[in-house]
Design a protein around this motif. Structure first.
Motif, PDB file in Angstrom:
ATOM      1  N   TRP A 150       0.808  -1.229   0.000  1.00 58.06           N
ATOM      2  CA  TRP A 150       0.000   0.000   0.000  1.00 58.06           C
ATOM      3  C   TRP A 150       0.838   1.274   0.000  1.00 58.06           C
ATOM      4  N   HIS A 151       2.143   1.163  -0.171  1.00 54.90           N
ATOM      5  CA  HIS A 151       3.003   2.347  -0.130  1.00 54.90           C
ATOM      6  C   HIS A 151       2.646   3.325  -1.264  1.00 54.90           C
ATOM      7  N   PRO A 152       2.593   4.634  -0.978  1.00 55.11           N
ATOM      8  CA  PRO A 152       2.240   5.642  -1.987  1.00 55.11           C
ATOM      9  C   PRO A 152       3.130   5.599  -3.238  1.00 55.11           C
ATOM     10  N   GLN A 156      -1.253   4.819  -5.879  1.00 47.07           N
ATOM     11  CA  GLN A 156      -1.605   6.232  -5.742  1.00 47.07           C
ATOM     12  C   GLN A 156      -3.060   6.456  -5.326  1.00 47.07           C
ATOM     13  N   GLU A 158      -6.663   6.650  -3.202  1.00 47.53           N
ATOM     14  CA  GLU A 158      -7.020   7.205  -1.894  1.00 47.53           C
ATOM     15  C   GLU A 158      -7.116   6.084  -0.863  1.00 47.53           C
ATOM     16  N   LYS A 161      -3.706   5.274   0.428  1.00 46.08           N
ATOM     17  CA  LYS A 161      -3.225   6.291   1.360  1.00 46.08           C
ATOM     18  C   LYS A 161      -3.776   6.043   2.756  1.00 46.08           C
ATOM     19  N   PHE A 164      -2.278   2.772   4.184  1.00 44.71           N
ATOM     20  CA  PHE A 164      -0.868   2.936   4.531  1.00 44.71           C
ATOM     21  C   PHE A 164      -0.727   3.683   5.857  1.00 44.71           C
ATOM     22  N   GLN A 165      -1.558   4.680   6.052  1.00 43.06           N
ATOM     23  CA  GLN A 165      -1.528   5.415   7.315  1.00 43.06           C
ATOM     24  C   GLN A 165      -1.941   4.517   8.476  1.00 43.06           C
ATOM     25  N   SER A 428       9.691  10.183   4.132  1.00 42.88           N
ATOM     26  CA  SER A 428       8.934   9.734   2.975  1.00 42.88           C
ATOM     27  C   SER A 428       9.034   8.236   2.792  1.00 42.88           C
ATOM     28  N   ALA A 433       3.224   7.597   7.290  1.00 49.70           N
ATOM     29  CA  ALA A 433       2.012   7.412   8.088  1.00 49.70           C
ATOM     30  C   ALA A 433       2.171   7.985   9.486  1.00 49.70           C
ATOM     31  N   ALA A 436       1.851  11.675   9.322  1.00 48.16           N
ATOM     32  CA  ALA A 436       0.447  12.065   9.178  1.00 48.16           C
ATOM     33  C   ALA A 436      -0.266  11.988  10.525  1.00 48.16           C
TER      34      ALA A 436
END
Length: 462
Positions: A150-152, A156, A158, A161, A164-165, A428, A433, A436
């Motif tokens: 699931w890494h950005p 890509q 939503e 994202k 991943f968080q 990065s 995560a 964030a």
């Protein structure tokens, strides 16, 4: 990184009757310093460039006359036949699941996610797909598998994202012994904003390593880095039975797959369509230099392509000069890694911020050693391939050298000082995560403070 001078298994076999080695310390600096065990073999690895390690000059001459070469991966003389080896490896699981057993264990842990010890809240365990009594190694491996998915950089959407968080927040808590105890007892309500500060210090360096330098864009060029393999092995229920021979087999497969990819990449040049080949190489290189650490990895690969192909088709003096340059590159990387490890150990005790640049420097130099050693074997397998005639091998060598020159010199179109920042790379790569989550906590605290101030003002007015 291995040497034929080492007879120890990666992890001792139970039948050997030997006491198993203890795992490296779980502290950040201790784990980083422990990564240097592989560098002890570098001088031997560099000496193997002359293809005569452990054998007499006469044996060396006889084996070369028979079309054999010294294979640093398997630590023996071999006759390369890429066609046969490619067919053999093609029959094996692409993810090497027959050895790593990752898929089976992933299914088992997902099915057992709700099992294990009794805790107040299972949300974090569910996010990683592990049982509530999962050991640290299982949590680490689960985080690696899920975060890669699931890494950005790879996904890509939503949904990716959000996932991943959630995965990052779960790992952030469960990888910290103190935070995990609080979470098990009190659930998420028992955790304060302080958890983000603790987690940054507890992130496993091998995970930082894999996300910084293990970019999927280079899968068919450098393959699975050895520390990535060790991360997967460490979280396996079969870890105690994993031997050096199995690690060597994984590396052999890696080399064969990369050799096939390189052979296909240079085929247009070998067929005579040199302009098309150069254009494709330049375009591909232009894409790769833009990813995280892409320029450094691509330039390293290009240098190795150029040096090893020169060793094969250059004059005697050119070949010797290429060998010396390669040996020097590896020795420099080993020296820089050792220096960075000492710096990390000394400064890390007082401040993670101070230790971070040295940590990244150490990881990068270990990556250089891993990549250069593997790429050497890949190029040699393509250029010594006995399944094709001499004229084809000569054209392949010309193609690899030209590809090396192109990739060695490619750079980012626009230098990005922010992207090159050690702190920015670190965040990065493995802490997006967590960052964030930290921002979310800060905003909540600011909001609470603002409401608190309003209450005080209203009270004063009354």
């Amino acid at each position: 990184i291995m040497s034929d001078s080492s007879k120890e298994t990666l992890i001792d076999d139970p039948e050997d009757g030997k006491q198993q080695q203890q795992r490296p310390p779980t502290t950040l600096c201790g784990q980083l310093f422990g990564c240097l065990f592989c560098l002890a073999c570098i001088p031997v690895a560099c000496l193997s460039l002359c293809c005569c390690l452990g054998v007499s000059a006469a044996d060396n001459a006889v084996n070369k006359a028979q079309g054999r070469r010294w294979d640093g991966t398997q630590n023996k003389w071999v006759v390369d036949n890429l066609e046969e080896e490619a067919e053999d490896v093609k029959k094996l699981p692409r993810d090497d699941d027959d050895i790593l057993k990752a898929s089976k264990e992933e299914e088992e842990t997902s099915a057992a996610g709700a099992g294990g010890a009794t805790v107040k809240d299972t949300e974090y365990y569910d996010a990683l797909g592990v049982p509530t009594d999962a050991p640290e190694s299982k949590i680490k491996k689960a985080y690696y598998v899920q975060a890669r998915k699931w890494h950005p950089d790879k996904n890509q959407s939503e949904e990716a994202k959000i996932k991943f968080q959630a995965i990052g927040e779960a790992y952030q808590v469960l990888s910290d012994e103190k935070l995990r105890k609080v979470y098990d007892r009190d659930g998420k309500d028992g955790l304060s904003g302080d958890k983000t500060e603790v987690a940054m210090e507890q992130v496993d360096p091998s995970l930082v390593f894999t996300f910084l330098f293990g970019n999927d864009s280079f899968d068919d060029i450098v393959g699975r880095l050895q520390l990535v393999t060790q991360t997967l092995v460490g979280g396996s229920s079969e870890a105690e039975n994993f031997t050096k021979q199995q690690m060597m087999e994984l590396e052999r497969r890696r080399v064969v797959r990369l050799a096939v990819a390189l052979r296909d990449r240079i085929q247009a040049f070998v067929n005579g369509d040199t302009e098309t080949a150069r254009a494709e190489w330049t375009s591909k290189g232009g894409e790769l230099v833009e990813v995280r650490y892409g320029e450094q990895i691509l330039n390293t690969v290009g240098t190795m392509y150029k040096l090893v192909s020169t060793e094969v088709i250059g004059s005697w003096s050119e070949g010797m000069d290429a060998k010396l340059q390669e040996a020097g590159m590896k020795m420099d990387a080993a020296r820089h890694a050792a220096t960075a490890a000492r710096t990390t150990q000394n400064t890390g005790r007082g401040s993670d911020e101070d230790a971070l640049p040295a940590m990244i420097e150490m990881m990068w130099n270990i990556t250089v050693i891993d990549i250069s050693s593997t790429v050497r074997e890949v190029v040699m397998k393509v250029l010594r391939d006995q399944s094709v005639p001499d004229d084809v091998r000569k054209k392949r060598a010309d193609a690899v050298r030209e590809l090396g020159v192109i990739w060695e010199g490619q750079n980012k179109l626009v230098a990005d000082d922010v992207q090159r920042s050690v702190r920015n790379l670190y965040v990065s790569a493995t802490a997006a995560a967590m960052e964030a989550t930290l921002d979310k906590v800060r905003k909540e605290e600011e909001k609470s403070a603002a409401f608190g101030a309003m209450d005080i003002d209203n009270h004063n007015i009354v």
